[in-house]
Design an enzyme around this catalytic site. Sequence first.
Site, PDB file in Angstrom:
ATOM      1  N   SER A 196     -23.995   8.123 -52.847  1.00 25.21           N
ATOM      2  CA  SER A 196     -23.811   7.534 -51.529  1.00 25.21           C
ATOM      3  C   SER A 196     -24.421   8.407 -50.425  1.00 25.21           C
ATOM      4  O   SER A 196     -25.588   8.760 -50.527  1.00 25.21           O
ATOM      5  CB  SER A 196     -22.322   7.292 -51.326  1.00 25.21           C
ATOM      6  OG  SER A 196     -22.137   6.254 -50.431  1.00 25.21           O
TER       7      SER A 196
ATOM      8  N   HIS B 113     -19.434   0.171 -55.783  1.00 25.28           N
ATOM      9  CA  HIS B 113     -19.925   1.442 -55.242  1.00 25.28           C
ATOM     10  C   HIS B 113     -19.065   2.589 -55.776  1.00 25.28           C
ATOM     11  O   HIS B 113     -17.909   2.748 -55.367  1.00 25.28           O
ATOM     12  CB  HIS B 113     -19.804   1.334 -53.714  1.00 25.28           C
ATOM     13  CG  HIS B 113     -20.395   2.463 -52.963  1.00 25.28           C
ATOM     14  ND1 HIS B 113     -21.747   2.646 -52.829  1.00 25.28           N
ATOM     15  CD2 HIS B 113     -19.818   3.479 -52.271  1.00 25.28           C
ATOM     16  CE1 HIS B 113     -21.984   3.711 -52.080  1.00 25.28           C
ATOM     17  NE2 HIS B 113     -20.818   4.247 -51.735  1.00 25.28           N
TER      18      HIS B 113
HETATM   19  C1  GTR Z   1     -20.651   4.084 -46.028  1.00 23.86           C
HETATM   20  C2  GTR Z   1     -22.024   4.175 -45.419  1.00 23.86           C
HETATM   21  C3  GTR Z   1     -23.049   4.270 -46.499  1.00 23.86           C
HETATM   22  C4  GTR Z   1     -22.664   5.206 -47.618  1.00 23.86           C
HETATM   23  C5  GTR Z   1     -21.191   5.333 -47.843  1.00 23.86           C
HETATM   24  C6  GTR Z   1     -20.691   6.601 -48.530  1.00 23.86           C
HETATM   25  O1  GTR Z   1     -19.658   3.934 -45.068  1.00 23.86           O
HETATM   26  O2  GTR Z   1     -22.214   3.035 -44.638  1.00 23.86           O
HETATM   27  O3  GTR Z   1     -24.321   4.593 -45.939  1.00 23.86           O
HETATM   28  O4  GTR Z   1     -23.261   6.438 -47.477  1.00 23.86           O
HETATM   29  O5  GTR Z   1     -20.461   5.276 -46.690  1.00 23.86           O
HETATM   30  O6  GTR Z   1     -21.231   7.671 -48.378  1.00 23.86           O
HETATM   31  O7  GTR Z   1     -19.652   6.482 -49.174  1.00 23.86           O
END
Ligand code: GTR
Length: 412
Positions: A251, A392
């Site tokens: 991420s 995710h």
């Molecule tokens: C989210 C963000 C993403 C991603 C994610 C993370 O809120 O919008 O770009 O990086 O966080 O790091 O978990």
Amino acid sequence: MRSHIIAIIAALSPLVMIAEDKKFEPNYDESLIPDYALPNPLEGVTQAKQWSAKRIEWLDLLGREMFGVIPKSFTDVNVSSLISSPDKTILNGRGKLRQLTIHLAGQDIKVSLFLPANASAAAPAPAFLGYNFSGNHSVFNDPDIELTNSWMRKKKDNRASAEDRGASSSRWPVERILTNGFALATVYYGDVDPDQDDGFKNGVHAQLGKPAPHEAASIATWAWALSRILDVIESEIVEIDATKVAVFGHSRLGKTSLWAGASDSRFALVISNNSGCGGAALSRRKIGETVSRITHSFPHWFCDNFDHYANNEDAMPFDNHTLLAMIAPRPLYVASAEEDRWADPKGEFLSCLHASPVYKLLGTEGLPATEIPQVNQPIHGQIGYHIRTGRHDVTDYDWEQYIKFAKQHLNP
Ligand code: GTR
């Protein structure tokens, strides 16, 4: 009167921000993607020997316009390290845990090193190096892993808690990594720079100062510190083969591993797990998270110059395939998740595809595909890619691929 007006504006500004946030409706419809033309990573390059100069051009450009360049003051800082706890046998003798503290620009950065039992100066192990989100103690449940004193998001009093020992272990299969012959070095990213929009008053920025619009914001400082950790591994950790270190991140930390790998060619292999916007995904597709949204929600991640491209992606003299191309010809793995539409899996795949000509010019096979594969059908070339089922996250399935890919390229 003037002070009243200022007070009213100050009181209203959080409401304006909430309203703006609400206004943002992500697009997930492929048919609504605007027409776009990507910059050619090989513009003006016809021969492999011209690439290293071109790579520097991209590096300077993405440095100045996206992540921010590391100012001279950063190169003058002292790096020192000490072993903060002696080696401890773990996993019934299958591995060893060593903890280091690296002093860098006023910060104490704690590194947990997990070493395969048989790694030695005579037979050093390849390694994965990656930041964690919640402290080294969250990676592996061991009462001796030191708790960080750094600011921690979403925690009571913003402090690490012993209750979270092992809380992120599903993302860090330490036993599997070690028994496959790899070491693992992990660090809490907040030890380097707290992940908050604090006007750059904390972390390494407290000593190094507020960045100018083209200077290193948080992702660039996190990436820079990964290189400093690699310096320490090179000079002090004889059980790790510093020429075989894979930099890994998930991420926002996947954006970080890509920039670390692009900027420092000592990283032998680079892994981006669900890095999305500002990471592997193409910004011009404007699917899910966009430049406008990310610079609004996380103003401290990218340098201020990047704001110029919010709702103005066509003006970008680069896109994120050039970020991936800078890693060529080193092995690169990009992973997406089917339900992680916010990170635009297809855009992550297309970025690999459009970085591939650089890999090919340099004599490797690049990405051996032209269409995004089915879910759970990984492609392993010099560029590896998969889209797995699920959300995710970092899963066992992801690590199964990374270990296989790293074995193929780093031969432990
Ligand atoms: C989210 C963000 C993403 C991603 C994610 C993370 O809120 O919008 O770009 O990086 O966080 O790091 O978990």
